[in-house]
Design an enzyme around this catalytic site. Sequence first.
Site, PDB file in Angstrom:
ATOM      1  CB  CYS A   2     -45.178 -34.502  -9.263  1.00 61.43           C
ATOM      2  SG  CYS A   2     -44.303 -33.550 -10.487  1.00 61.43           S
ATOM      3  CD1 TRP A  74     -42.456 -28.611  -8.493  1.00 61.76           C
ATOM      4  CD2 TRP A  74     -43.989 -27.038  -8.127  1.00 61.76           C
ATOM      5  NE1 TRP A  74     -41.808 -27.488  -8.079  1.00 61.76           N
ATOM      6  CE2 TRP A  74     -42.704 -26.510  -7.848  1.00 61.76           C
ATOM      7  CE3 TRP A  74     -45.104 -26.221  -7.967  1.00 61.76           C
ATOM      8  CZ2 TRP A  74     -42.526 -25.191  -7.411  1.00 61.76           C
ATOM      9  CZ3 TRP A  74     -44.912 -24.916  -7.529  1.00 61.76           C
ATOM     10  CH2 TRP A  74     -43.645 -24.418  -7.247  1.00 61.76           C
ATOM     11  CG  ASN A  98     -42.782 -36.747  -6.925  1.00 62.03           C
ATOM     12  OD1 ASN A  98     -42.217 -35.730  -7.283  1.00 62.03           O
ATOM     13  ND2 ASN A  98     -42.960 -37.061  -5.656  1.00 62.03           N
ATOM     14  N   GLY A  99     -40.373 -36.645  -9.396  1.00 60.63           N
ATOM     15  CA  GLY A  99     -38.914 -36.666  -9.225  1.00 60.63           C
ATOM     16  C   GLY A  99     -38.248 -36.081 -10.448  1.00 60.63           C
ATOM     17  CD  GLU A 483     -33.743 -15.345   5.584  1.00 60.34           C
ATOM     18  OE1 GLU A 483     -33.949 -14.269   5.024  1.00 60.34           O
ATOM     19  OE2 GLU A 483     -34.570 -16.268   5.585  1.00 60.34           O
ATOM     20  CE  LYS A 487     -37.729 -16.975   6.428  1.00 58.22           C
ATOM     21  NZ  LYS A 487     -37.233 -15.936   5.559  1.00 58.22           N
ATOM     22  CD  GLU A 490     -41.017 -13.461   6.889  1.00 60.83           C
ATOM     23  OE1 GLU A 490     -41.801 -13.055   6.031  1.00 60.83           O
ATOM     24  OE2 GLU A 490     -40.015 -14.147   6.619  1.00 60.83           O
ATOM     25  CG  HIS A 506     -19.523   2.716  13.277  1.00 58.60           C
ATOM     26  ND1 HIS A 506     -18.556   3.694  13.346  1.00 58.60           N
ATOM     27  CD2 HIS A 506     -18.865   1.552  13.005  1.00 58.60           C
ATOM     28  CE1 HIS A 506     -17.378   3.158  13.095  1.00 58.60           C
ATOM     29  NE2 HIS A 506     -17.541   1.861  12.889  1.00 58.60           N
ATOM     30  CE  LYS A 605     -43.873 -19.076  -0.374  1.00 53.05           C
ATOM     31  NZ  LYS A 605     -42.758 -18.928   0.566  1.00 53.05           N
TER      32      LYS A 605
HETATM   33  C1  F6R Z   1     -39.555 -13.774   3.625  1.00 55.30           C
HETATM   34  C2  F6R Z   1     -40.076 -13.950   2.285  1.00 55.30           C
HETATM   35  C3  F6R Z   1     -40.133 -12.764   1.383  1.00 55.30           C
HETATM   36  C4  F6R Z   1     -39.794 -13.148  -0.063  1.00 55.30           C
HETATM   37  C5  F6R Z   1     -39.968 -11.936  -0.989  1.00 55.30           C
HETATM   38  C6  F6R Z   1     -39.545 -12.255  -2.419  1.00 55.30           C
HETATM   39  O1  F6R Z   1     -39.561 -14.969   4.348  1.00 55.30           O
HETATM   40  O2  F6R Z   1     -40.476 -15.019   1.903  1.00 55.30           O
HETATM   41  O3  F6R Z   1     -39.282 -11.744   1.834  1.00 55.30           O
HETATM   42  O4  F6R Z   1     -38.475 -13.609  -0.096  1.00 55.30           O
HETATM   43  O5  F6R Z   1     -41.297 -11.530  -0.984  1.00 55.30           O
HETATM   44  O6  F6R Z   1     -40.302 -13.284  -2.949  1.00 55.30           O
HETATM   45  P1  F6R Z   1     -39.825 -14.072  -4.228  1.00 55.30           P
HETATM   46  O7  F6R Z   1     -38.566 -14.781  -3.874  1.00 55.30           O
HETATM   47  O8  F6R Z   1     -40.944 -14.989  -4.565  1.00 55.30           O
HETATM   48  O9  F6R Z   1     -39.567 -13.054  -5.310  1.00 55.30           O
END
Ligand code: F6R
Length: 610
Positions: A2, A74, A98-99, A483, A487, A490, A506, A605
Site C-alpha cells: 500500500c 495492495w 500500510n501493513g 533457479e 535467472k 532470462e 551421465h 511479468k
Molecule cells: C522467472 C519468472 C517466471 C515466473 C513464471 C510464473 O524469474 O518470474 O518464470 O515465475 O512466469 O509466474 P507466476 O508465478 O506469476 O505464475
Amino acid sequence: MCGIIGYIGTKNAIPILINGLKRLEYRGYDSAGIAFLQVNGFSVSRCAGKIRELERSIRGEKLRAKIGIGHTRWATHGRPSEENAHPHRSGGIVVVHNGIIENFYELKDDLKTKGHVFSSETDTEVICHLICDYEKKGLSFRDATRAALGHLEGAYAIGVINESEPDRILAVKNDSPLVIGLGKKEFFIASDIPAFLKYTRDVIFPENGEMAEITTEGVSISNFRKNRKVTRKATRITWSPTMAEKGGYKHFMLKEIYEQPRAIADTIRGRFSLEKAGVNLDEFGLKESLLKRVSKIFLVACGTSWHSALIGKYMIEDMARIPCEVDIASEFRYRQPLIPRGSLVIVITQSGETADTLAAQREARKLGARVLSICNVVGSTSSREAHGVFYTHSGPEIGVASTKAFTTQLTALYLFSIAMAKAKGKLKDKEITELFSELLQLPEKVETALKIDGAVKKIAKKYCKVRDFLYLGRGINYPIALEGALKLKEISYIHAEGYPAGEMKHGPIALIDNDMPVLTLAPNDNVYEKILSNMEEVKSRGGKLIAVAVEGNRKAASHSSETLLMPETNYYLTPIIFSIPLHLLAYHMAVLKKCNVDQPRNLAKSVTVE
Ligand code: F6R
C-alpha cells in the site's frame, strides 16, 4: 504494497493527494482513495481500480481542502473493492494504513460485541473503530490513538485525521515505511519520498514505535509506547524522482532482492503460534480435518514458481511423509493426470494470472481435487478460483525476474509442510517449535546473507563475458541450481543450465573445459560429501568452480576458485539463503552486460496467454 499520502498546509490538498498517489503507483495497487476536510466534515472518495477512476469520480466538483489523507491499496485482507479501499472511517476518525494487523480477527470480534458495525473485510478498519471507541470514553485524539495502538500487533504505518480536531494529522510508524516531508507552513506524510518530492526535499524518517503529531505549525514526534518526546533530525534528499521510486536502488530487481527480509517477515507474520506449536490454518480456508484426509499432493506451477514446487516436494515428503508429484502447469493441463481421492493440488503463482497455471487449476478442480493456491496477489483469478489461499504478502514484484516472490513462496511451503506434518502426526510439538524458532530467525539471516553482494559482484566481473554457465545442486538445493540458471539466462542472455550434480557423469560432464564456470551448491547436508566429489570431477577437468557453502566451511573453499559463505540455517530453509547469491550473480552479470534488467527481452511479468 500500500501507499500512504497525507497533507496539511495552505494549498489545496486534493491535487496534492492525487499527485502523491500517482507517484506511489510503482508500488502496485488495486484500489485508491482520499479523505479531505470540507466545511461540513470529512469527505471520503474511494474506488477499485486505477487512480484515474478516482479522479473521474471527483472531477467537476469544486473541491478545496487544507488537510487530507490518501491511499493506494495492495490488497492483503479482503478483495480489491470500493468497500475495502482506504480511507476507512468510524465516527469522525478517518484512517489510512500500510501493513498487516495480525490480531485483527480478535480485535474485530471484541469491537463487534461493543456495537461497532464494520463495512469492510480489511484488517485496517479495526484501527479507526478502536480510536473512536477510546475517544468516546473521553480521551483526546492523541491519547485515544495511543491507547488504540496499544492493542495492535503487526506491522503498520498509519495516517489518521479526526473531524473533532481538524487541524492535525497523526502519523504512526511500526515496521512499515513512513516519511514526513517538511515544507513552509505545510507538511506531508507518505510511504515513500516520491509522493511529495515535487514540493519538498527536506524529510524526517520516524523510527519504529513513533508517532508524529503534525499541524501547520510543525511536527512533534514521540515514542507512543513510552509517551516520551523524541527529536529526529531532518535529512535533505538529493535523489532524482526515478531513483527515489526505486528507493535509491538502480533497478527494481535489486530493490526486491533487498526487500526479502521484510517480505519474509510479512509472510510469516501472524501465521503460526509458538505456544500452540501450530500453523493458523483458518486464513487459508483449510481445516486440520481436511489435511488429515489428504493422501497425495500435486504441486503445479510455471517457471520460478515451479522451482518452488520442486523444493516444496522435498519439504512436504520429508516432514509429512505424503507422496508429492510436481508438474509444470502446461504439462499437467494436457497429460490427463490421475488424481486419486484425497488429493490436494497446490498451485503456486506469484501473479495468480498465469494462463497455464489457471488452466491446470481448473483441470484439477474438474477432476475432483481440492485446490490450494499459494499466491501473492489478493483477488487474482487463482486466489478466487481456489478452495483455499495462502497469500505470500511479499508486496508487488515489479522486476520481471521473480526474486522475493520466490523466497516467500518457499516460506509459505515451509509453513504448509509443518501444518501437514502436524495434521498427520509426523512431527512432535517440540520439533515444530524448533522449526518455527529457526523460521523466526530467517529474516535476520537473509539480511546477513545479503552482505555477500560485494563478493558476488567481483565474481560477476570475472565471468560476465562467458558464453555458458553451469549450476549444480543436490537434494533440496537441486531446484536452486535450476533457479540460478533460469535467472542468469532470462536477464543476462548467457546460456545456463542447472543440473542435479549426481547426473553430471551421465552427459553434462562432456561440457567441462577451461572456459566453463560451474557454480556448485554445497550446504552441510546429507549429500555434502557427494557434492564434494562432484566438485572434484569438475576441477580435475579444468572447470572453474564457484562454491556456495555454509560459514566456516574450509573444505569447500579448498575445492574451488571462489567460495561464497552463507549463514547456516536448517535443511529446509537452506534453499532460501542459497538463492540469494544466485539472484545477485544474475543481476550483476546482466548489469555488466548492460541488459535491461527489469524488463528482459521477450518476457512479460504476467504470462496471461498460453
Ligand atoms: C522467472 C519468472 C517466471 C515466473 C513464471 C510464473 O524469474 O518470474 O518464470 O515465475 O512466469 O509466474 P507466476 O508465478 O506469476 O505464475
